[in-house]
Design an enzyme around this catalytic site. Sequence first.
Site, mmCIF file in Angstrom:
data_model
loop_
_atom_site.group_PDB
_atom_site.id
_atom_site.type_symbol
_atom_site.label_atom_id
_atom_site.label_comp_id
_atom_site.label_asym_id
_atom_site.label_seq_id
_atom_site.Cartn_x
_atom_site.Cartn_y
_atom_site.Cartn_z
ATOM 1 N N ASP A 1 -0.353 -5.431 3.686
ATOM 2 C CA ASP A 1 -0.768 -5.688 2.319
ATOM 3 C C ASP A 1 0.039 -6.874 1.965
ATOM 4 O OD1 ASP A 1 -1.920 -5.179 0.046
ATOM 5 O OD2 ASP A 1 -1.214 -2.927 -0.189
ATOM 6 N N ASP B 1 -9.479 -2.983 -4.744
ATOM 7 C CA ASP B 1 -9.543 -1.614 -4.086
ATOM 8 C C ASP B 1 -10.417 -0.585 -4.642
ATOM 9 O OD1 ASP B 1 -7.085 -2.228 -3.360
ATOM 10 O OD2 ASP B 1 -5.907 -1.034 -4.421
#
Length: 430
Positions: free
Chosen positions: A159, A219
């Site tokens: 990430d 997301d």
Amino acid sequence: MSRAACLLVIISLMSPAAEALDNGLALKPTMGWLHWERFMCNIDCDTDPNNCISERLYMQMADVMVKEGWKEAGYEYVCIDDCWPSHQRDAQGRLQADPKRFPGGIKKLADYIHSKGLKLGIYADVGDKTCAGYPGSLGYYEKDAQTFADWDVDLLKFDGCFMNRALLGEGYTNMSKALNNTGRPILYSCEWPLYEWPLKQPNYTAIRDTCNHWRNFDDVFDSWSSVKSILDWTAAHQDIIVPAAGPGGWNDPDMLVIGNFGLSHDQQESQMALWAIMASPLLMSNDLRDICPRSKELLQNKRIIDISQDSMGKQGYRTAKGNDFEVWERPLSKKRLAVAVLNKLEIGGPRGFDIGAAPGWKICGPQCNVTQILPQYKEMGVQTQQSKIIVSVNPSGTALLTVTPISSDFTRLHKLNWQGTFVRRKHTIL
């Protein structure tokens, strides 16, 4: 349809792709299960032991993947997302799993996953903290890469939180090198472009040379509006991102949320069909222990998975839109074509679409064989360019078909430049 609707058609089949990360992995889009969208950062194992982020959750998912046909269907990775580590590194500076929730440690969990014939994925962050505030890898790239290799991890989702955006590329590149230097094949899933787009257009040549797949946009949430936003973003940027995709490196529009709570069955079919057209990783985030039979059947649909995993390895494009329909097309091996027709309306009933309005229908000259996969499987037989085939598409649903030329005369195919570089033209659905 309105004559005002027009669209840029961009199709690339045999044009050379950018050089991929040379680790021999992700030659087809990755398939597996990832915990985040469904289970998020639930660490309360005292009151919710069945759903908290613990070794038990991943072992149970692995068990179900083997017993319920998921492994056989092609889903092979069981992936941990954020919230697995302890808040402190060990005395040697290594990441360590939360001892209460992962009492056996990650190596023991990896051994269990491997004993089922599956592979284990893990999560870390390029910055100094993960998105949920656990220790990041900044300053520890080599140590963390070696730790993951020592644990026999098979995939790293890396990430991009808590990192200086100007150093993103350097950080992702350094971890890629560190993983390769371990000598263990670890599939590398990046979020580099996701965090760079707000500042500048990412360098997809560098990204493809560094990562096996990469997130570009927000997301996914368990909602149709979220899935639509991903599709819209992808179509708006397809000129930039699609040429980068191919064996060894893929655009990642995020998890499949099929089998959860927010999508109707038609919308679930749309996500599955369009993720296959986009040559996306198929990483489910759901509860495989308790999934409705229709969602399970959809996720294990062999004909859709065959499109996803097609050996040509070309991502599809949105090739036409108009009258609240969108057409997405993906070139397949053996000169075949996958066509998805999305009904954008969210009101009314089923609407008919003449498949002859799809730009790729031109490959049906002089003849082709047509198979409908969604919403119901149907062999539609031999057709010509003049055939009038009307497919019925429910609101927010998708019809998915494959078209296979059956003539020995491929002159028209060559004229369509299916073996060349980009073909660019405007197309209006009437």
